[in-house]
Design a protein around this motif. Structure first.
Motif, PDB file in Angstrom:
ATOM      1  N   ALA A 188       3.254  10.492  13.551  1.00 21.42           N
ATOM      2  CA  ALA A 188       3.552   9.126  13.999  1.00 21.42           C
ATOM      3  C   ALA A 188       3.631   9.068  15.519  1.00 21.42           C
ATOM      4  N   ASP A 189       4.287  10.071  16.116  1.00 21.65           N
ATOM      5  CA  ASP A 189       4.391  10.104  17.579  1.00 21.65           C
ATOM      6  C   ASP A 189       3.040  10.343  18.235  1.00 21.65           C
ATOM      7  N   GLY A 190       2.149  11.071  17.539  1.00 21.75           N
ATOM      8  CA  GLY A 190       0.857  11.417  18.109  1.00 21.75           C
ATOM      9  C   GLY A 190      -0.254  10.436  17.810  1.00 21.75           C
ATOM     10  N   LEU A 191       0.082   9.294  17.250  1.00 19.38           N
ATOM     11  CA  LEU A 191      -0.943   8.301  16.927  1.00 19.38           C
ATOM     12  C   LEU A 191      -1.670   7.866  18.202  1.00 19.38           C
ATOM     13  N   GLU A 192      -2.998   7.867  18.166  1.00 15.75           N
ATOM     14  CA  GLU A 192      -3.774   7.486  19.344  1.00 15.75           C
ATOM     15  C   GLU A 192      -3.465   6.046  19.743  1.00 15.75           C
ATOM     16  N   GLU A 193      -3.591   5.772  21.038  1.00 11.85           N
ATOM     17  CA  GLU A 193      -3.232   4.459  21.550  1.00 11.85           C
ATOM     18  C   GLU A 193      -4.064   3.350  20.906  1.00 11.85           C
ATOM     19  N   ALA A 194      -5.360   3.603  20.692  1.00  8.01           N
ATOM     20  CA  ALA A 194      -6.205   2.579  20.071  1.00  8.01           C
ATOM     21  C   ALA A 194      -5.725   2.261  18.665  1.00  8.01           C
ATOM     22  N   ALA A 195      -5.343   3.293  17.896  1.00  4.29           N
ATOM     23  CA  ALA A 195      -4.836   3.083  16.542  1.00  4.29           C
ATOM     24  C   ALA A 195      -3.483   2.386  16.586  1.00  4.29           C
ATOM     25  N   ARG A 196      -2.647   2.751  17.535  1.00  2.45           N
ATOM     26  CA  ARG A 196      -1.334   2.117  17.672  1.00  2.45           C
ATOM     27  C   ARG A 196      -1.482   0.627  17.959  1.00  2.45           C
ATOM     28  N   LEU A 197      -2.410   0.283  18.836  1.00  4.63           N
ATOM     29  CA  LEU A 197      -2.622  -1.121  19.173  1.00  4.63           C
ATOM     30  C   LEU A 197      -3.206  -1.893  17.988  1.00  4.63           C
ATOM     31  N   ARG A 198      -4.115  -1.262  17.271  1.00  5.37           N
ATOM     32  CA  ARG A 198      -4.703  -1.924  16.099  1.00  5.37           C
ATOM     33  C   ARG A 198      -3.638  -2.169  15.042  1.00  5.37           C
ATOM     34  N   LEU A 199      -2.780  -1.183  14.816  1.00  3.95           N
ATOM     35  CA  LEU A 199      -1.696  -1.352  13.851  1.00  3.95           C
ATOM     36  C   LEU A 199      -0.736  -2.440  14.305  1.00  3.95           C
ATOM     37  N   ALA A 200      -0.443  -2.483  15.600  1.00  3.92           N
ATOM     38  CA  ALA A 200       0.455  -3.518  16.126  1.00  3.92           C
ATOM     39  C   ALA A 200      -0.118  -4.906  15.885  1.00  3.92           C
ATOM     40  N   ARG A 201      -1.440  -5.055  16.020  1.00  2.00           N
ATOM     41  CA  ARG A 201      -2.066  -6.360  15.754  1.00  2.00           C
ATOM     42  C   ARG A 201      -1.943  -6.736  14.280  1.00  2.00           C
ATOM     43  N   LEU A 202      -2.083  -5.772  13.394  1.00  2.00           N
ATOM     44  CA  LEU A 202      -1.933  -6.057  11.963  1.00  2.00           C
ATOM     45  C   LEU A 202      -0.500  -6.441  11.624  1.00  2.00           C
TER      46      LEU A 202
ATOM     47  N   VAL B 207       0.862  -1.187   0.000  1.00  2.00           N
ATOM     48  CA  VAL B 207       0.000   0.000   0.000  1.00  2.00           C
ATOM     49  C   VAL B 207       0.895   1.232   0.000  1.00  2.00           C
ATOM     50  N   SER B 208       0.338   2.353  -0.431  1.00  2.00           N
ATOM     51  CA  SER B 208       1.135   3.574  -0.514  1.00  2.00           C
ATOM     52  C   SER B 208       0.377   4.766   0.045  1.00  2.00           C
ATOM     53  N   ASP B 209       1.126   5.697   0.627  1.00  2.00           N
ATOM     54  CA  ASP B 209       0.568   6.994   1.022  1.00  2.00           C
ATOM     55  C   ASP B 209      -0.647   6.845   1.936  1.00  2.00           C
ATOM     56  N   LEU B 210      -0.413   6.212   3.078  1.00  2.00           N
ATOM     57  CA  LEU B 210      -1.467   6.065   4.078  1.00  2.00           C
ATOM     58  C   LEU B 210      -1.798   7.411   4.734  1.00  2.00           C
ATOM     59  N   HIS B 211      -0.804   8.233   4.944  1.00  2.00           N
ATOM     60  CA  HIS B 211      -0.961   9.569   5.540  1.00  2.00           C
ATOM     61  C   HIS B 211      -1.738   9.519   6.854  1.00  2.00           C
ATOM     62  N   PHE B 212      -1.347   8.571   7.716  1.00  2.00           N
ATOM     63  CA  PHE B 212      -1.929   8.541   9.053  1.00  2.00           C
ATOM     64  C   PHE B 212      -1.701   9.890   9.741  1.00  2.00           C
ATOM     65  N   GLY B 213      -2.715  10.377  10.455  1.00  2.00           N
ATOM     66  CA  GLY B 213      -2.563  11.596  11.244  1.00  2.00           C
ATOM     67  C   GLY B 213      -2.691  12.891  10.477  1.00  2.00           C
ATOM     68  N   LYS B 214      -3.291  12.858   9.291  1.00  2.00           N
ATOM     69  CA  LYS B 214      -3.367  14.085   8.497  1.00  2.00           C
ATOM     70  C   LYS B 214      -4.220  15.152   9.182  1.00  2.00           C
ATOM     71  N   SER B 215      -5.360  14.769   9.733  1.00  2.00           N
ATOM     72  CA  SER B 215      -6.213  15.769  10.380  1.00  2.00           C
ATOM     73  C   SER B 215      -5.499  16.393  11.582  1.00  2.00           C
ATOM     74  N   GLU B 216      -4.761  15.594  12.343  1.00  2.00           N
ATOM     75  CA  GLU B 216      -4.018  16.105  13.496  1.00  2.00           C
ATOM     76  C   GLU B 216      -2.926  17.061  13.041  1.00  2.00           C
ATOM     77  N   ARG B 217      -2.241  16.729  11.970  1.00  2.00           N
ATOM     78  CA  ARG B 217      -1.172  17.592  11.471  1.00  2.00           C
ATOM     79  C   ARG B 217      -1.723  18.926  10.974  1.00  2.00           C
TER      80      ARG B 217
ATOM     81  N   ARG C  71      -8.514   5.862  11.623  1.00  2.00           N
ATOM     82  CA  ARG C  71      -9.382   4.710  11.874  1.00  2.00           C
ATOM     83  C   ARG C  71      -9.923   4.137  10.567  1.00  2.00           C
ATOM     84  N   ALA C  72     -10.396   5.010   9.664  1.00  2.00           N
ATOM     85  CA  ALA C  72     -10.964   4.537   8.395  1.00  2.00           C
ATOM     86  C   ALA C  72      -9.909   3.828   7.551  1.00  2.00           C
ATOM     87  N   THR C  73      -8.694   4.382   7.521  1.00  2.00           N
ATOM     88  CA  THR C  73      -7.621   3.759   6.741  1.00  2.00           C
ATOM     89  C   THR C  73      -7.225   2.417   7.339  1.00  2.00           C
ATOM     90  N   LEU C  74      -7.156   2.336   8.661  1.00  2.00           N
ATOM     91  CA  LEU C  74      -6.827   1.070   9.310  1.00  2.00           C
ATOM     92  C   LEU C  74      -7.903   0.018   9.057  1.00  2.00           C
TER      93      LEU C  74
END
Length: 213
Positions: A86-100, A30-40, A55-58
């Motif tokens: 990347a540093d500001g990724l919410e804990e729920a998203a971080r855990l979901r990504l870790a599971r993937l 996959v390319s250009d996920l741009h996690f955290g765009k709204s936060e940035r 969340r939607a991308t995950l």
């Protein structure tokens, strides 16, 4: 509903979601996920967008992983909108990504938005070569048998612009996979100069649909 094609003699599948699957390598790309765009954007005083794109991308990525069961995943750069995102990724998203990521060979290719490693696991590379194909963030016109992202290509069909893959005999450019990602029209000079005569645009959507570039 994927579109199957060959590049450098390898059978690849363009998925309707915008992901690429290489069955022989059990590899999802996959390319250009741009996690955290709204936060940035909010952090830098830009437009305020509903903070749901990660969340939607995950969710979309999880569905493609469930569908293909890949042993290896390559993210082709700009996976995070910047390193602070990347540093500001919410804990729920971080855990979901870790599971993937768990149990998979997971590679983050460095992009222009997130050059350098992120503290989130996996391996971090400028390019990856799995012969005969090379994966990088930005297409290199001097190279062949390459798979890249960066440009967020979009093509129009019946007046509607849709993210698309771009394919010719030398290279494949992936669409942006993330939510809230814009796009570059296929008639833009940057894309016209990269793609050879006879190239295809493979539209994403309900099914992967090839049309002339």
């Amino acid at each position: 509903m994927h579109h199957a094609f060959t590049l450098a003699g390898e059978m690849l599948h363009a998925l309707p979601s915008g992901a690429l699957f290489w069955p022989a390598q059990s590899l999802l790309c996959v390319s250009d996920l741009h996690f955290g765009k709204s936060e940035r954007l909010a952090r830098r005083g830009g437009s305020l967008l509903p903070p749901y794109e990660t969340r939607a991308t995950l969710e979309k990525l999880e569905a493609d992983i469930d569908r293909t069961s890949p042993a290896r995943v390559i993210c082709l750069g700009d996976s995070f909108d910047d390193l602070a995102a990347a540093d500001g990724l919410e804990e729920a998203a971080r855990l979901r990504l870790a599971r993937l990521m768990a149990g998979r060979d997971w590679t983050w290719i460095e992009g222009n938005h997130d050059a350098g490693p992120v503290e989130i696991g996996g391996t971090h590379r400028a390019t990856v070569t799995l012969r005969p194909l090379t994966f990088r963030h930005i297409a290199d016109p001097s190279q062949s048998a390459e798979i890249s992202g960066h440009y967020h290509p979009k093509a129009r069909l019946k007046g509607t612009a849709r993210p698309c893959f771009l394919l010719d005999a030398q290279r494949l450019i992936l669409p942006a996979y993330g939510t809230y990602t814009g796009g570059l029209p296929t008639h833009d000079s940057a894309l016209q100069s990269l793609m050879q005569k006879g190239a295809l645009a493979i539209l994403t959507g309900p099914r992967a649909l090839p049309i002339p570039f």
